[in-house]
Every structure is written in structure tokens, then in C-alpha cells.
Design an enzyme around this catalytic site. Structure first.
Site, mmCIF file in Angstrom:
data_model
loop_
_atom_site.group_PDB
_atom_site.id
_atom_site.type_symbol
_atom_site.label_atom_id
_atom_site.label_comp_id
_atom_site.label_asym_id
_atom_site.label_seq_id
_atom_site.Cartn_x
_atom_site.Cartn_y
_atom_site.Cartn_z
ATOM 1 N N CYS A 128 46.548 63.594 -68.601
ATOM 2 C CA CYS A 128 45.490 62.667 -69.041
ATOM 3 C C CYS A 128 44.521 62.368 -67.896
ATOM 4 O O CYS A 128 44.349 63.173 -66.976
ATOM 5 C CB CYS A 128 46.087 61.398 -69.641
ATOM 6 N N ASP A 132 49.818 52.880 -69.034
ATOM 7 C CA ASP A 132 49.115 51.893 -69.861
ATOM 8 C C ASP A 132 49.893 50.595 -69.913
ATOM 9 O O ASP A 132 49.314 49.520 -70.094
ATOM 10 C CB ASP A 132 48.876 52.461 -71.253
HETATM 11 O O1 LIG Z 1 44.055 52.576 -65.737
HETATM 12 P P1 LIG Z 1 43.953 54.044 -65.503
HETATM 13 O O2 LIG Z 1 44.842 54.500 -64.393
HETATM 14 O O3 LIG Z 1 42.526 54.507 -65.338
HETATM 15 O O4 LIG Z 1 44.452 54.791 -66.847
HETATM 16 C C1 LIG Z 1 45.760 54.584 -67.319
HETATM 17 C C2 LIG Z 1 46.046 55.341 -68.591
HETATM 18 O O5 LIG Z 1 45.055 55.065 -69.606
HETATM 19 C C3 LIG Z 1 44.880 56.264 -70.397
HETATM 20 O O6 LIG Z 1 44.934 55.997 -71.776
HETATM 21 P P2 LIG Z 1 43.664 56.251 -72.770
HETATM 22 O O7 LIG Z 1 42.969 57.525 -72.383
HETATM 23 O O8 LIG Z 1 42.779 55.015 -72.680
HETATM 24 O O9 LIG Z 1 44.301 56.355 -74.153
HETATM 25 C C4 LIG Z 1 45.953 57.237 -69.943
HETATM 26 O O10 LIG Z 1 47.163 57.095 -70.662
HETATM 27 C C5 LIG Z 1 46.074 56.860 -68.489
HETATM 28 O O11 LIG Z 1 47.252 57.333 -67.879
#
Ligand SMILES: O=P(O)(O)OC[C@H]1O[C@H](OP(=O)(O)O)[C@H](O)[C@@H]1O
Length: 318
Positions: free
Chosen positions: A128, A197
């Protein structure tokens, strides 16, 4: 009582993932509350408080899993204080601004700690797009270490492309792979590096769907898996046994209507996150240091105590 257009737009952008990534979502929510407070024409303290709480509820209902969202709202609302509207307004503006500052600082601190786990010449595999995880690579690069990355594309929304682009901006060589190739390429990786998350009191990490399978495979291959997560990702309600809700997203992210009709009568499911048990994880890197996952609860108690009430609910509904 009107919701400020920024609150509505922010809520829509979070729901549609125009604004995404747990830390970014938290920062956007705090900024939206500040806009609501600045623009409020409430005439009484009660009306002002009610207005800010309604804005917080609207932001809260967008996506259920990333706990940085309720934690950001809680941070601002707990600091809303004052006997008249100007004082209340100033307290919300200050809290939101303070929150954003802390977020930036925490990410830089955790980046420096995470970078210490990376050695010159290491290859990291990512899943991701996580700003916290990228902060570790960025700090390692700034320390003069050569780091390479194997980047999983991360179906269905391909956030791996964002990771690949940002790593290239740091000068990091990138190999992009489909998710199904992860086990094969783990033999070339020295670390798996992911974000989070939400982190539960037992050290379970809730992150992008596919993280748990990756962690199991990494453990089997002997590749350490490190989670980069600011303390804003710690989920206080899990201390009292609550589980973390996993967001189920639109099926059309997986297959469009036309293709689905061509396939025939099928069920499509699209969970956005999964839960990786602590036994598959090596370290959780936060701005307060790195922790074995099982000991994260001590940090949680220190930060949150036992107060897990949601301040955007009316007092009688908490
Ligand atoms: O806070 P930061 O480290 O940037 O992101 C944390 C997490 O948020 C994202 O979720 P999504 O893409 O919003 O569903 C991913 O799962 C990623 O690991």
C-alpha cells in the site's frame, strides 16, 4: 446550524479516498474542524459546542477503520474550552493547529527511529502507501544509506503506484510487482515495511488488506516485518475489548458493472483492511520508540489512560 462547506467536502473526500492514508485523514479532519470553528456565527457557547460536535460526527461517519480519524477529533474536542464563543473558537483553532504540528513532528521522529533498523544496501518490501513507512526510508536515505524497494501494487486501488513514485523522488530504486508475486520476491527482501490504520491493545495491526498474508509469508521466509505507525494509530477502545470494524468498500472497485454482468450471478466482497496478529510482527515503530507488538498496551495506557469516551457524542449518549 450549517455545516461549513469544507467539512462537507472533507467528509466526501475521505469517503471517496481522494483524501486517504490514516495520518492524512486525521490531519484533514482536524483542519476541517478548525474551519468550522473559524466560520461559526453561533451566538451562545452551547450553540458553538453543538455545531463543532455535529461537524465532528459528520467527519467521523466517513470511514470506520483508521483510528487516526476519531483520535484527531477527540484531540480537538477535548481541548475545546472557554466561557464564551471567542474563547471556544480560539481553543478549537489552537488545538487543531497543534494537532497538525504534532503529527508532522511525530512522523519525523518515527522516521529517524525506523531508519536505524535499516542498513546500507537493504531491500524493503512495501504494501500500500504509508507516509509513516516512507518516513523511515526517507530518513535512512538522508543518513546516506542505499536502500532499494520492492513495491506491491496493492489491488484494488493500486496505492503501490503512489509509493513507487514517492520512492523514486527519494532516489530509491523500485521494482514494482503484482500482489501475487510477493512470496517469490520475499527471498530478495531484508525487511517488510508497512504502515497501520489502527493498532489494537493486544498488538494486532489493522492495515491494508493483504498485510496479514504478507506477514505470514515473511515470517515463513525469515524476513522481519516492521510496522511504522505514529501513536495516533493506537486504538484506545480496544483496551476495553472492542474490536476494530473493517471497512467494506464498493464492489465496483473490484469489478465494474459490465464485467460483472458478463461473468454472471456472483457475490463480490471488498474488505479494505485485515488484522495481522502480533506473533507475525517484529516491531512497531512509533515516535516514542520501537516496541515488540505485545508490549504496545503499556504505551497505550500511558497515552490514553482509561478514558475512551467519544466527545463528539452528546454527553447523554457517551
Ligand atoms: O498514515 P499513513 O502511514 O500515511 O497510512 C497508513 C495506512 O493508511 C492506508 O489506508 P487507505 O489507503 O487510506 O485505505 C494504508 O493501509 C496505509 O498503510
Amino acid at each position: 446550524m450549517d455545516l461549513h462547506p469544507t467539512v462537507e467536502a472533507t467528509a466526501e473526500d475521505i469517503a471517496s479516498m481522494e483524501i486517504r492514508g490514516a495520518a492524512t485523514i486525521g490531519a484533514a479532519a482536524a483542519a476541517a474542524l478548525r474551519e468550522q470553528a473559524e466560520a461559526s456565527d453561533a451566538e451562545t457557547p452551547e450553540a458553538f459546542r453543538a455545531e463543532v460536535r455535529v461537524a465532528a460526527r459528520r467527519l467521523h461517519e466517513t470511514r470506520p477503520t483508521a483510528v487516526s480519524l476519531p483520535n484527531a477529533l477527540r484531540y480537538v474536542l477535548r481541548r475545546m474550552d472557554g466561557g464564551d464563543v471567542p474563547l471556544l473558537r480560539a481553543s478549537v483553532v489552537e488545538a487543531a493547529t497543534d494537532f497538525e504540528r504534532r503529527l508532522g513532528r511525530a512522523q519525523a521522529q518515527l522516521g529517524a527511529i525506523g531508519a536505524n533498523r535499516l542498513q546500507d544496501g537493504d531491500v524493503v518490501m512495501t504494501h500500500c502507501h504509508s507516509t509513516d513507512a516512507l518516513a523511515c526510508v526517507e530518513a535512512a536515505v538522508e543518513q546516506g544509506k542505499d536502500v532499494e524497494a520492492i513495491v506491491k501494487e496493492t489491488r484494488p486501488r493500486l496505492q503501490g503506484h503512489i509509493t513507487a513514485r514517492q520512492l523514486r523522488e527519494l532516489g530509491v530504486p523500485v521494482t514494482l510487482i503484482v500482489d501475487n508475486a510477493a512470496r517469490r520476491y520475499l527471498d530478495d527482501a531484508d525487511h517488510v515495511l508497512v504502515g497501520a490504520d489502527a493498532i489494537a491493545a493486544d498488538g494486532s495491526v489493522i492495515n491494508k488488506i493483504g498485510t496479514s498474508g504478507l506477514a505470514v509469508n515473511a515470517r515463513e521466509r525469515g524476513v522481519p516485518i516492521m510496522v511504522a505507525a505514529q501513536t495516533i494509530k493506537l486504538h484506545p477502545a480496544t483496551m476495553t475489548g472492542h474490536t476494530v470494524e473493517i471497512e467494506m468498500r464498493d464492489e465496483r472497485e473490484v469489478v465494474d458493472d459490465e464485467e460483472r454482468a458478463a461473468i454472471g450471478d456472483i457475490t463480490v466482497e471488498n474488505p479494505a483492511f485485515d488484522v495481522t496478529p502480533p506473533r507475525y510482527l517484529d516491531a512497531i515503530v512509533t515516535e516514542s520508540g520501537q516496541f515488540p507488538p505485545e508490549s504496545i498496551v503499556t504505551l497505550m495506557r500511558e497515552l490514553f489512560g482509561d478514558g475512551v469516551a467519544e466527545p463528539w457524542l452528546e454527553p447523554e449518549r457517551r
